[in-house]
Motif scaffolding. Structure first.
Motif, PDB file in Angstrom:
ATOM      1  N   ALA A 311      -2.566  74.626 -55.806  1.00  0.00           N
ATOM      2  CA  ALA A 311      -2.389  74.567 -54.326  1.00  0.00           C
ATOM      3  C   ALA A 311      -2.362  73.034 -53.655  1.00  0.00           C
ATOM      4  N   SER A 312      -3.396  72.325 -54.222  1.00  0.00           N
ATOM      5  CA  SER A 312      -3.659  71.098 -53.782  1.00  0.00           C
ATOM      6  C   SER A 312      -2.560  70.282 -54.169  1.00  0.00           C
ATOM      7  N   ARG A 313      -1.853  70.238 -55.039  1.00  0.00           N
ATOM      8  CA  ARG A 313      -0.743  69.275 -55.526  1.00  0.00           C
ATOM      9  C   ARG A 313       0.301  69.625 -54.805  1.00  0.00           C
ATOM     10  N   ARG A 314       0.593  71.088 -54.142  1.00  0.00           N
ATOM     11  CA  ARG A 314       1.623  71.418 -53.266  1.00  0.00           C
ATOM     12  C   ARG A 314       1.236  70.794 -51.839  1.00  0.00           C
ATOM     13  N   ALA A 315       0.023  70.892 -51.645  1.00  0.00           N
ATOM     14  CA  ALA A 315      -0.169  70.452 -50.202  1.00  0.00           C
ATOM     15  C   ALA A 315      -0.224  68.930 -50.004  1.00  0.00           C
ATOM     16  N   LYS A 316      -0.427  68.230 -51.023  1.00  0.00           N
ATOM     17  CA  LYS A 316      -0.066  66.779 -50.914  1.00  0.00           C
ATOM     18  C   LYS A 316       1.313  66.521 -50.750  1.00  0.00           C
ATOM     19  N   ALA A 317       2.182  66.989 -51.649  1.00  0.00           N
ATOM     20  CA  ALA A 317       3.606  66.832 -51.843  1.00  0.00           C
ATOM     21  C   ALA A 317       4.081  67.002 -50.357  1.00  0.00           C
ATOM     22  N   ARG A 318       3.643  68.283 -49.686  1.00  0.00           N
ATOM     23  CA  ARG A 318       4.116  68.431 -48.319  1.00  0.00           C
ATOM     24  C   ARG A 318       3.733  67.307 -47.370  1.00  0.00           C
ATOM     25  N   SER A 319       2.489  66.771 -47.523  1.00  0.00           N
ATOM     26  CA  SER A 319       1.997  65.687 -46.858  1.00  0.00           C
ATOM     27  C   SER A 319       2.775  64.574 -46.834  1.00  0.00           C
ATOM     28  N   ASP A 320       3.182  64.263 -48.075  1.00  0.00           N
ATOM     29  CA  ASP A 320       3.933  63.006 -48.310  1.00  0.00           C
ATOM     30  C   ASP A 320       5.122  63.230 -47.642  1.00  0.00           C
ATOM     31  N   GLU A 321       5.850  64.542 -47.811  1.00  0.00           N
ATOM     32  CA  GLU A 321       7.225  64.887 -47.112  1.00  0.00           C
ATOM     33  C   GLU A 321       7.427  64.583 -45.475  1.00  0.00           C
ATOM     34  N   LEU A 322       6.024  64.994 -45.278  1.00  0.00           N
ATOM     35  CA  LEU A 322       6.073  64.988 -43.558  1.00  0.00           C
ATOM     36  C   LEU A 322       6.033  63.546 -43.340  1.00  0.00           C
ATOM     37  N   THR A 323       5.288  62.684 -43.754  1.00  0.00           N
ATOM     38  CA  THR A 323       4.827  61.332 -43.641  1.00  0.00           C
ATOM     39  C   THR A 323       6.017  60.550 -43.581  1.00  0.00           C
ATOM     40  N   LYS A 324       6.889  60.700 -44.606  1.00  0.00           N
ATOM     41  CA  LYS A 324       8.087  60.003 -44.639  1.00  0.00           C
ATOM     42  C   LYS A 324       9.326  60.266 -43.335  1.00  0.00           C
ATOM     43  N   ASN A 325       8.904  60.947 -42.551  1.00  0.00           N
ATOM     44  CA  ASN A 325       9.910  61.207 -41.700  1.00  0.00           C
ATOM     45  C   ASN A 325      10.196  60.146 -40.598  1.00  0.00           C
ATOM     46  N   LEU A 326      11.128  59.917 -39.930  1.00  0.00           N
ATOM     47  CA  LEU A 326      11.516  58.835 -38.883  1.00  0.00           C
ATOM     48  C   LEU A 326      11.253  59.354 -37.424  1.00  0.00           C
ATOM     49  N   ASP A 327      10.539  60.548 -37.240  1.00  0.00           N
ATOM     50  CA  ASP A 327      10.615  60.993 -35.908  1.00  0.00           C
ATOM     51  C   ASP A 327      10.069  59.825 -34.812  1.00  0.00           C
ATOM     52  N   LEU A 328       8.971  59.218 -35.341  1.00  0.00           N
ATOM     53  CA  LEU A 328       8.459  58.188 -34.215  1.00  0.00           C
ATOM     54  C   LEU A 328       9.344  56.974 -33.976  1.00  0.00           C
ATOM     55  N   ASP A 329       9.978  56.546 -34.974  1.00  0.00           N
ATOM     56  CA  ASP A 329      11.013  55.510 -34.734  1.00  0.00           C
ATOM     57  C   ASP A 329      12.202  55.843 -33.732  1.00  0.00           C
ATOM     58  N   ILE A 330      12.645  57.335 -34.105  1.00  0.00           N
ATOM     59  CA  ILE A 330      13.552  57.601 -33.177  1.00  0.00           C
ATOM     60  C   ILE A 330      13.125  57.955 -31.814  1.00  0.00           C
ATOM     61  N   TRP A 331      11.836  58.622 -31.570  1.00  0.00           N
ATOM     62  CA  TRP A 331      11.322  58.778 -30.314  1.00  0.00           C
ATOM     63  C   TRP A 331      11.214  57.417 -29.722  1.00  0.00           C
ATOM     64  N   CYS A 332      10.658  56.326 -30.172  1.00  0.00           N
ATOM     65  CA  CYS A 332      10.431  55.117 -29.611  1.00  0.00           C
ATOM     66  C   CYS A 332      11.677  54.482 -28.993  1.00  0.00           C
ATOM     67  N   ASP A 333      13.049  54.720 -29.968  1.00  0.00           N
ATOM     68  CA  ASP A 333      14.289  54.132 -29.520  1.00  0.00           C
ATOM     69  C   ASP A 333      14.762  55.042 -28.541  1.00  0.00           C
ATOM     70  N   ALA A 334      14.635  56.471 -28.129  1.00  0.00           N
ATOM     71  CA  ALA A 334      14.935  57.090 -27.285  1.00  0.00           C
ATOM     72  C   ALA A 334      14.234  56.896 -25.879  1.00  0.00           C
ATOM     73  N   VAL A 335      13.144  56.562 -25.783  1.00  0.00           N
ATOM     74  CA  VAL A 335      12.431  56.255 -24.685  1.00  0.00           C
ATOM     75  C   VAL A 335      13.030  54.810 -24.218  1.00  0.00           C
ATOM     76  N   GLU A 336      13.052  53.847 -25.110  1.00  0.00           N
ATOM     77  CA  GLU A 336      13.487  52.492 -24.810  1.00  0.00           C
ATOM     78  C   GLU A 336      14.929  52.718 -24.181  1.00  0.00           C
ATOM     79  N   SER A 337      15.743  53.326 -24.850  1.00  0.00           N
ATOM     80  CA  SER A 337      17.201  53.742 -24.287  1.00  0.00           C
ATOM     81  C   SER A 337      17.296  54.123 -22.616  1.00  0.00           C
ATOM     82  N   LEU A 338      16.118  55.025 -22.113  1.00  0.00           N
ATOM     83  CA  LEU A 338      15.757  55.495 -21.055  1.00  0.00           C
ATOM     84  C   LEU A 338      15.725  54.310 -20.357  1.00  0.00           C
TER      85      LEU A 338
END
Length: 360
Positions: A311-338
């Motif tokens: 279960a711990s290995r699955r948790a770490k894998a999911r953490s790695d998956e979520l950490t790799k997303n670009l949500d914050l970069d896309i968010w900052c670009d959107a605010v700057e565009s506004l």
């Protein structure tokens, strides 16, 4: 992958937020999500000021990670200050006031949507940017807005999952079965029932930042209650003591605590709310909150070191998956565009357009 240099060379924006409370005094998941979204804007060189609408324990202006926070006691000039902002931002009960100011002064406004309540969607109508905290909230929002004319819709939408930087929370797990926030909606009463039937586990209940807190019966020797812990201290005071996190929540739009725990490979047993199902994915262990036996059984299974390690290995894998997303970069670009609407940067606008979802 970092964005090209032109994205960080645009003139600095002034971003003003009006919200109920803010860390470290107001220690709730929505506020820590907001802070996680404002920090990268500061890192890009923008001026971010948060104005509080409710009296808190901190009465003087302060700074946290470059974000300037104006407490309610010093915040009488918000309306005047807002007129000078390039972008306004809010969530929850402050949205009607802020969107009203934004429309009157023709300032772009961002609304963060943390839940799928009709009032939340109604108040966000017409926002220049509506940020959903999950895909399931976005789907519910689109269903809500489908019933209304075009002019009622937010102008664009974006999904930003509550950002969790795994390195800020990663630690060596402890030995407790832990619940964060002991109020009834989070499962405080069920938590102590589970403890009574599972004497071979030590249970750690952490007081929450809001709501009535359910305390354990005095004769439960395997139980401990800790005071509320600021988000920045969760690694040292909560996750380093936890072997399993329990989340028998009645409602979770995402489940930040669970994702933070995953950074350390701490398994999470959760009631299958749509938010927890989405955030935990295949790494989650799910049990309905009205089935005490299911929770007891899940804890018994995790007593086996081999089951816990899997279960711990699955948790770490999911953490790695979520950490790799670009949500914050896309968010900052959107605010700057506004903010750059009067001085657009073509390259930035092109990148943001690929991720923003126009309302239709």
């Amino acid at each position: 992958m970092p964005f090209p240099a032109p994205f960080t060379q645009a003139p600095s924006l002034s971003i003003a937020a009006r919200v109920y409370g803010y860390p470290p005094a107001h220690n709730a998941g929505s506020e820590w999500m907001l802070h996680s979204m404002l920090r990268p804007l500061v890192e890009r060189g923008h001026r971010v000021t948060v104005w509080l609408s409710h009296p808190g324990s901190i009465e003087k202006s302060y700074e946290i990670d470059g974000v300037c926070v104006i407490p309610y006691q010093e915040g009488t000039d918000f309306a005047a200050a807002a007129q000078k902002a390039d972008v306004l931002l809010s969530h929850y009960e402050n949205v009607p006031l802020v969107t009203g100011l934004a429309q009157a002064r023709q300032i772009p406004v961002v609304v963060i949507c943390h839940d799928n309540f009709a009032t939340t969607f109604h108040n966000a109508a017409g926002a220049d940017l509506l940020v959903y905290n999950s895909e399931w909230i976005r789907r519910d929002g689109e269903i809500f807005y489908a019933r209304y004319p075009q002019e009622f819709l937010p102008r664009s939408t974006l999904v930003v999952r509550p950002p969790v930087i795994a390195d800020h929370y990663r630690t060596q797990p402890g030995d407790c079965a832990t619940l964060v926030n002991l109020n009834p909606d989070k499962g405080g009463d069920l938590f102590w029932q589970i403890a009574a039937w599972t004497p071979d586990w030590h249970f750690l209940g952490v007081r929450g930042a809001y709501g009535q807190q359910i305390l354990p019966p005095p004769r439960l020797a395997n139980c401990e209650v800790a005071e509320s812990v600021p988000g920045s201290d969760m690694r040292g005071h909560v996750y380093s003591r936890s072997r399993v996190i329990l989340m028998p929540s009645l409602y979770e739009s995402w489940g930040r605590v669970a994702v933070e725990a995953f950074a350390s490979g701490i398994p999470v047993i959760a009631h299958p709310t749509p938010g927890l199902v989405e955030s935990l994915g295949e790494a989650g262990i799910f049990a309905y909150r009205d089935d005490v036996n299911a929770w007891i059984h899940a804890l018994m299974v995790l007593r086996d070191p081999r089951n816990w390690a899997a279960a711990s290995r699955r948790a770490k894998a999911r953490s790695d998956e979520l950490t790799k997303n670009l949500d914050l970069d896309i968010w900052c670009d959107a605010v700057e565009s506004l903010g750059d609407a009067r001085r657009p940067t073509p390259l930035r606008a092109a990148v943001s357009a690929r991720h923003l979802r126009p309302s239709s």
